[in-house]
Design a protein around this motif. Structure first.
Motif, PDB file in Angstrom:
ATOM      1  N   ARG A  89       0.878  -1.177   0.000  1.00 50.06           N
ATOM      2  CA  ARG A  89       0.000   0.000   0.000  1.00 50.06           C
ATOM      3  C   ARG A  89       0.915   1.227   0.000  1.00 50.06           C
ATOM      4  NH1 ARG A  89      -2.870  -3.164   3.691  1.00 50.06           N
ATOM      5  NH2 ARG A  89      -1.808  -2.119   5.440  1.00 50.06           N
ATOM      6  N   ASP A 122       1.328   5.535  -1.125  1.00 47.86           N
ATOM      7  CA  ASP A 122       0.870   6.837  -1.617  1.00 47.86           C
ATOM      8  C   ASP A 122       2.038   7.504  -2.330  1.00 47.86           C
ATOM      9  OD1 ASP A 122      -1.607   6.430  -0.521  1.00 47.86           O
ATOM     10  OD2 ASP A 122      -1.237   7.658   1.259  1.00 47.86           O
ATOM     11  N   LYS A 159       7.461   7.013   9.898  1.00 45.36           N
ATOM     12  CA  LYS A 159       6.025   6.820  10.063  1.00 45.36           C
ATOM     13  C   LYS A 159       5.375   6.589   8.711  1.00 45.36           C
ATOM     14  CE  LYS A 159       5.728   9.887  14.094  1.00 45.36           C
ATOM     15  NZ  LYS A 159       5.099  11.115  14.640  1.00 45.36           N
ATOM     16  N   SER A 160       4.308   5.844   8.725  1.00 45.87           N
ATOM     17  CA  SER A 160       3.484   5.702   7.527  1.00 45.87           C
ATOM     18  C   SER A 160       2.372   6.739   7.621  1.00 45.87           C
ATOM     19  CB  SER A 160       2.898   4.291   7.454  1.00 45.87           C
ATOM     20  OG  SER A 160       2.107   4.043   8.610  1.00 45.87           O
ATOM     21  N   GLU A 161       1.528   6.818   6.608  1.00 46.04           N
ATOM     22  CA  GLU A 161       0.362   7.692   6.680  1.00 46.04           C
ATOM     23  C   GLU A 161      -0.888   6.885   6.373  1.00 46.04           C
ATOM     24  OE1 GLU A 161       1.058  10.763   3.792  1.00 46.04           O
ATOM     25  OE2 GLU A 161       0.073   9.653   2.189  1.00 46.04           O
ATOM     26  N   THR A 162      -2.023   7.429   6.679  1.00 40.79           N
ATOM     27  CA  THR A 162      -3.287   6.735   6.451  1.00 40.79           C
ATOM     28  C   THR A 162      -3.793   7.074   5.058  1.00 40.79           C
ATOM     29  OG1 THR A 162      -3.793   6.897   8.806  1.00 40.79           O
ATOM     30  CG2 THR A 162      -5.614   6.396   7.316  1.00 40.79           C
ATOM     31  N   ASN A 163      -4.067   6.038   4.263  1.00 42.02           N
ATOM     32  CA  ASN A 163      -4.538   6.286   2.899  1.00 42.02           C
ATOM     33  C   ASN A 163      -6.041   6.566   2.873  1.00 42.02           C
ATOM     34  OD1 ASN A 163      -5.813   3.832   3.157  1.00 42.02           O
ATOM     35  ND2 ASN A 163      -4.502   2.746   1.691  1.00 42.02           N
ATOM     36  N   SER A 164      -6.592   6.690   1.685  1.00 40.42           N
ATOM     37  CA  SER A 164      -7.999   7.070   1.535  1.00 40.42           C
ATOM     38  C   SER A 164      -8.958   6.024   2.094  1.00 40.42           C
ATOM     39  CB  SER A 164      -8.323   7.311   0.052  1.00 40.42           C
ATOM     40  OG  SER A 164      -8.003   6.157  -0.727  1.00 40.42           O
ATOM     41  N   GLN A 165      -8.498   4.795   2.264  1.00 41.34           N
ATOM     42  CA  GLN A 165      -9.342   3.739   2.845  1.00 41.34           C
ATOM     43  C   GLN A 165      -9.140   3.633   4.361  1.00 41.34           C
ATOM     44  OE1 GLN A 165      -7.446   2.845  -0.094  1.00 41.34           O
ATOM     45  NE2 GLN A 165      -9.261   3.493  -1.251  1.00 41.34           N
ATOM     46  N   GLY A 166      -8.354   4.543   4.910  1.00 46.92           N
ATOM     47  CA  GLY A 166      -8.098   4.513   6.344  1.00 46.92           C
ATOM     48  C   GLY A 166      -7.084   3.479   6.762  1.00 46.92           C
ATOM     49  N   LEU A 167      -6.287   2.988   5.810  1.00 50.26           N
ATOM     50  CA  LEU A 167      -5.277   1.973   6.089  1.00 50.26           C
ATOM     51  C   LEU A 167      -3.880   2.597   6.018  1.00 50.26           C
ATOM     52  CD1 LEU A 167      -6.807  -0.900   3.932  1.00 50.26           C
ATOM     53  CD2 LEU A 167      -6.909  -0.670   6.418  1.00 50.26           C
ATOM     54  N   PRO A 168      -2.921   2.065   6.774  1.00 49.85           N
ATOM     55  CA  PRO A 168      -1.564   2.609   6.733  1.00 49.85           C
ATOM     56  C   PRO A 168      -0.909   2.363   5.368  1.00 49.85           C
ATOM     57  CG  PRO A 168      -1.608   0.595   8.023  1.00 49.85           C
ATOM     58  CD  PRO A 168      -3.037   0.939   7.731  1.00 49.85           C
TER      59      PRO A 168
END
Length: 580
Positions: free
Chosen positions: A461, A463, A533-542
């Protein structure tokens, strides 16, 4: 007072007023009195003029004791009651007038009272001299082709240009008569970020290139775009059709992919004045030279050249190699290495007169971009260059081939099989000499980021952001990952908040396996991976974060940076090589 002591202050050589500060390693201005003061004390009144050394001191000590006494503990004087008046010293009586202040005390008081004035005068004189030097330097506004300032904390590239323009007396026999000043000698000097090494890349004047369109700033402040030309000699990037050094900088970028930050330009006369300023430069020839074209005459072995002879040496080509420009480039590289050694030698650095002469000659000889126009900035550049060991300053030339379009070989083209590796090494700050590497632990820690398990491409996953790559790069990468690599859980999110010079991949510890897999797919080096750190994508997943930097070359093109420079024909600034 002798003749030297009677000399007027305005006859003192300015160089004599500059003193080396051992704490900073730099020369500082020291104002001197108009008449030198002797460090030898004058004899006291009453001391015979012909008395031997120390006679005055013996006369002063005589009344203190009548006969020698054996050394022993000092006996304190009689004690007095608290508050009682002090007993006058022997020979002094109450009511006697106070003596006048001694001449020594007066001098001390005068010096203390005027110290501030002296400091201001020194500072002002130093400032005025720097402004004087600044007035010697000519500048050219190259617009966006160069940087506005100079940073001590970054790698930098300076394009050094020698023109064939005739200035000064005695240069009629060199270059093309009436030349507007073409780019006759061209060296792209790259200085590494850590200052452990530098690379001086010569670009042949007869290299066939495409000169790009060039915006030039006119005297009235307006900008005129000079159209580019294709399939022409590199030297026409300067002077031709009104092109300035900014056009040459843009041509270097088009040919090598390396953007010069600044330029320094000098003409024929500069070689003469600079070599004379340092007292000559040592050169070596493998055989005796008697060149009728340049009038250079040298015996076999080592000679010292300056002025007219130095110019003849760097312009001679009929006496070396195959009498072409490529062999003359090698001779010029050897000459520059020797000039660097001479300028850095103790005989130059410890001699204020030579330094003054060199400062005057260098500033008068140079034309630079406005980003380097201040003498203080030029000094900063010089000090950064001084940090690079001469043994790690590499001279080399753009790999070239004879122009296949010519029957009579007069020009060359870039060797596309070898040159890209050379350009990449310079762009990625890789040294062409063996230098001390970073700490092994740090290198091992970075390399370890690529060691470990890999996830499946479908599990990644990510971005994607554009952080300095060409427009559309993020979307191009997204399409490539989804359609050819099976990274279906990828998203393109436009431009990043900041511009990056290099592509980065940031991830949290539990996503390291995804990061390693994506690095394999894109050809990312270990240094591109940034644990964080990761970030939260549009589906709310890291999701891991891929930011495409200025180094991005296109979807599917590996971004692994070279760790070792290619083997090239080279020389270094610390060694003397005889021209042959």
């Amino acid at each position: 007072m002798d003749a030297q002591g009677r000399g007027r202050a305005d006859n003192i050589d300015p160089a004599d007023q500059w003193v080396l500060n051992p704490n900073t390693g730099e020369y500082e201005l020291r104002l001197t009195p108009s008449a030198p003061q002797s460090g030898v004390p004058r004899p006291r009144r009453g001391t015979p003029a012909n008395a031997g050394p120390g006679a005055g001191a013996r006369a002063r000590r005589a009344p203190e004791r009548e006969s020698p006494a054996a050394p022993g503990p000092e006996v304190p004087g009689p004690r007095r009651r608290r508050g009682a008046p002090a007993e006058p010293p022997p020979g002094r009586r109450k009511g006697r007038p106070k003596p006048k202040k001694s001449k020594a005390k007066k001098i001390l008081l005068w010096t203390g009272g005027t110290m501030a004035f002296v400091l201001v005068a020194v500072s002002a004189a130093g400032y005025l001299y720097l402004k004087h030097l600044e007035g010697n330097v000519s500048t050219t506004d190259v617009g966006s082709a160069g940087k506005n300032g100079f940073s001590k904390d970054e790698a930098f590239n300076i394009l050094i240009i020698g023109t064939d323009k005739r200035t000064g007396a005695g240069n009629e026999g060199y270059g093309d008569k009436g030349s507007v000043g073409h780019a006759d000698t061209n060296i792209l000097l790259h200085v590494s970020k850590d200052r452990t090494n530098a690379t001086a890349l010569s670009i042949p004047r007869d290299l066939i290139v495409d000169v790009p369109d060039c915006p030039t700033v006119q005297p009235d402040g307006s900008t005129k775009v000079i159209p580019g030309t294709q399939n022409v000699r590199f030297n026409t990037s300067l002077g031709q059709d009104g092109r300035n050094a900014g056009c040459t900088m843009l041509t270097v970028k088009a040919v090598t992919g390396i953007a010069p930050d600044h330029f320094m330009m000098a003409d024929f006369n500069a070689v003469k004045t600079l070599t004379s300023a340092v007292g000559g430069v040592d050169v070596c020839v493998a055989h005796a030279v008697n060149d009728k074209e340049s009038h250079l005459k040298l015996p076999k072995g080592t000679s010292t050249v300056e002025g007219e002879q130095a110019l003849a040496f760097v312009r001679t080509r009929h006496s070396f190699g195959n009498q072409g420009d490529l062999d003359r480039i090698k001779v010029q590289q050897q000459f520059l290495g020797s000039l660097m050694r001479k300028m850095a030698s103790g005989n130059t650095l410890s001699n204020p007169r030579k330094l003054f002469s060199l400062a005057e000659a260098a500033t008068k000889a140079l034309t630079v971009d406005t980003g380097l126009g201040k003498v203080s900035t030029l000094k900063d550049v010089a000090l950064e260059l001084k940090r690079v060991p001469p043994k790690n300053i590499t001279f080399t030339t753009v790999p070239v081939l004879d122009n296949p379009a010519e029957k009579v070989k007069a020009t060359v083209i870039v060797n596309q099989a070898q040159a890209p590796e050379v350009f990449d090494a310079i762009k990625n700050d890789v040294s062409f000499t063996a230098v001390k590497q970073k700490e092994k632990k740090e290198k091992a820690a970075v390399a370890a980021r690529l060691k470990g398990t890999r996830s499946a491409a479908a599990d990644i996953r990510v971005d994607i952001y554009n952080g300095g790559a060409p427009a559309g790069s993020a979307q191009e990468t997204l399409n490539w990952l989804q359609n050819t690599k099976g990274v279906s859980k990828s998203t393109q999110l436009g431009n990043a908040d900041a511009t990056l010079s290099k592509t980065t991949l940031e991830y949290s510890p539990d996503q390291a396996d995804q990061a390693r897999k994506l690095a394999d797919l894109m050809g990312l080096s270990a240094s591109a991976l940034k644990p964080g750190k990761s970030e939260t994508n549009s589906q709310g997943l890291p999701a891991i974060v891929l930011t495409l930097g200025k180094d991005f070359k296109g979807a599917g093109v590996s971004l692994t940076t070279p760790t070792k420079a290619p083997e090239v024909d080279k020389s270094t600034a610390d060694k003397t090589v005889c021209a042959s």
